[in-house]
Design an enzyme around this catalytic site. Structure first.
Site, PDB file in Angstrom:
ATOM      1  N   GLU A   1       0.870  -1.170   0.000  1.00 33.76           N
ATOM      2  CA  GLU A   1       0.000   0.000   0.000  1.00 33.76           C
ATOM      3  C   GLU A   1       0.909   1.222   0.000  1.00 33.76           C
ATOM      4  OE1 GLU A   1      -3.032  -0.158  -0.519  1.00 33.76           O
ATOM      5  OE2 GLU A   1      -3.531  -2.233  -0.083  1.00 33.76           O
TER       6      GLU A   1
ATOM      7  N   CYS B   1      -1.883   9.345   2.463  1.00 32.90           N
ATOM      8  CA  CYS B   1      -1.440   8.734   1.202  1.00 32.90           C
ATOM      9  C   CYS B   1      -2.422   8.982   0.066  1.00 32.90           C
ATOM     10  CB  CYS B   1      -1.213   7.237   1.395  1.00 32.90           C
ATOM     11  SG  CYS B   1      -2.666   6.321   1.951  1.00 32.90           S
TER      12      CYS B   1
END
Length: 473
Positions: A216, A250
């Site tokens: 991720e 993110c």
């Protein structure tokens, strides 16, 4: 000290491996018990968790921790508890005609010992959400939190020890060298959340053990204002999404694309939206600081480079405050006319700095997105269905939210993950359960099978039966 930590890592891994071998398929009751203890860890220690994260950041909004971390994790655990029985069932799969009356089944089986490397920006959510999926799937889990959040990492290690035996869930604290040792362990699955650069190193380390990985990562997630969008509503959404956790997210909008001629209007509306969200900055507990001096100086250097190159820099300071030299709070900053070679336009920003890029046509916007690495997220604002469909079909991103920011992340009925340089694999909800399970195909042969007639010695019976198979297939 390093050798001691590595010894602990090896001991915990061996302990979990041995425990898994004794109980390779925990039943529903065992898994639910573990999830309920994880939920208790989340619910009983909210104050301590918020305080530790605040201390690590030098100023982290408690409300943001409660909403974006604790609440999100609670929702995920409760969703998993509600659906786990169904996820664990063997699934019937159709059997093709030549193999009837045999039957196909898919059996979800735990991998074993799962390693989870979590980052500093959402230290609770990005550690405990993967743990939820790993425990639901019947695995044991080792967690390595970031060394940039030492107070929280120590707290998580203590809480894990209070709620779980070390052969179920264990937290390994330590510096980057411990992190390198951690990802080099022969885990049955490894999930890493962090930067693309470190993600590449993790993938290489895991490959030595043929450990499957879920990465991720991040990247430059674009937000696109279509000519048909409501500028006031869209700009308000961007301001919230960009400044949540001071941009240290993110999936935060990394840069904003607006129709040609609208950059000035959007900048003014963005400044107004910031002033509504954060009337003050210096002593405002709602506005989060940058995690470390190194990250703070990196952002300032990127802004300085853009200014020196002739870009237009607008720092938004609603109350006209001096933030002081001791604070790591950074003014929300807009950057226009930034050249493509600047660090702001090449690197993921990860802070409250937003470049604005004008585009002339939808084709130009699509080309701009596609020339870069595939982003973790993409945001589009507008009401023109044709343009929306073009953006969805002609760009590739890990996930998309239309007319808002970041909400695709918190949908437990959809997977979350990146693509290309922004990651591989996915989790959340059932997708997390499946990520940490081996869906084992099983074929159940029937006593009525005619398969033996296709075995040697071959002859006329084989030819007749084979001709029939060719006809029916």
């Amino acid at each position: 000290m390093l050798q001691v930590r590595q010894d602990v890592l090896g001991e915990r891994f061996s302990l979990q491996r041995a425990a898994f071998e004794k109980q390779p398929y925990p039943d529903l009751g065992v898994r639910k018990d573990r999830l309920k203890r994880l939920l208790a860890l989340t619910e009983r220690h909210e104050t301590d968790i918020c305080a530790a994260i605040d201390a690590d950041f030098g100023g982290r909004s408690t409300h943001e921790t409660r909403l974006a971390e604790l609440f999100v994790v609670r929702v995920g655990i409760r969703h998993t508890l509600s659906h786990l029985k169904g996820w664990m069932r063997e699934r019937r799969v159709a059997t093709t005609l030549p193999f009837l009356p045999g039957k196909n089944r898919l059996v979800p089986q735990p991998h074993g010992v799962v390693g989870i490397v979590s980052p500093w920006n959402y230290p609770f959510q990005l550690a405990v959400a993967p743990v939820t999926a790993a425990l639901a799937a019947g695995n044991r889990a080792l967690v390595k939190p970031s060394e940039l959040t030492p107070a929280f990492s120590a707290l998580l290690a203590r809480l894990a020890g209070e709620h779980f035996s070390p052969d179920e869930l264990s937290v390994i604290t330590g510096d980057a060298e411990i992190g390198k040792a951690f990802v080099s362990m022969p885990f049955d699955h490894l999930l890493f959340t962090g930067s693309t650069a470190v993600g590449r190193q993790v993938a290489v380390a895991a490959a030595a053990n043929l450990t499957p990985v879920t990465l991720e990562l991040g990247g430059k997630s674009p937000a696109i204002f279509d000519p048909s969008c409501d500028l006031d509503a869209a700009t308000a959404s961007i301001a919230y999404g960009k400044l949540l956790n001071a941009g240290q997210t993110c999936i935060a909008p990394d840069y904003l694309m607006v129709p040609k001629g609208q950059a000035g209007t959007v900048a003014a509306k963005f400044a107004d939206a910031v002033a509504r969200l954060y009337p003050t900055l210096r002593d405002n507990p709602d506005y989060t600081a940058i995690i470390s001096d190194r990250h703070f100086q990196r952002l300032r250097a990127m802004i300085a480079e853009a200014r020196d190159a002739g870009a237009e820099i607008v720092e938004i300071n609603p109350a006209g405050e001096e933030l002081g030299t001791a604070s790591r709070k950074l003014l929300p900053t807009l950057v226009s006319n930034a050249g493509p070679d600047l660090r702001l336009m090449r690197e993921e920003i990860f802070g409250p700095v937003l470049p604005i890029v004008e585009y002339a046509t939808v084709d130009e916007a699509i080309s701009h997105v596609n020339q870069a690495d595939r982003p973790l997220a993409l945001y589009w604002f507008g009401s023109d269905r044709g343009n929306r469909q073009r953006i969805l079909r002609e760009t590739v991103a890990g996930g998309v939210t239309i007319n808002d920011c970041m909400l695709h992340l918190v949908q437990e009925n959809q997977p979350f993950g990146g693509v290309g340089a922004s990651g591989m694999g996915a989790y959340h909800g059932e997708w997390g359960f499946r990520t940490f399970s081996k869906e084992k195909p099983v074929f159940l042969q029937s006593r009525l099978s005619a398969g033996a007639m296709l075995r040697p010695p071959y002859g006329k019976t084989f030819e007749r039966l084979f001709a029939l198979l060719r006809q029916i297939t």
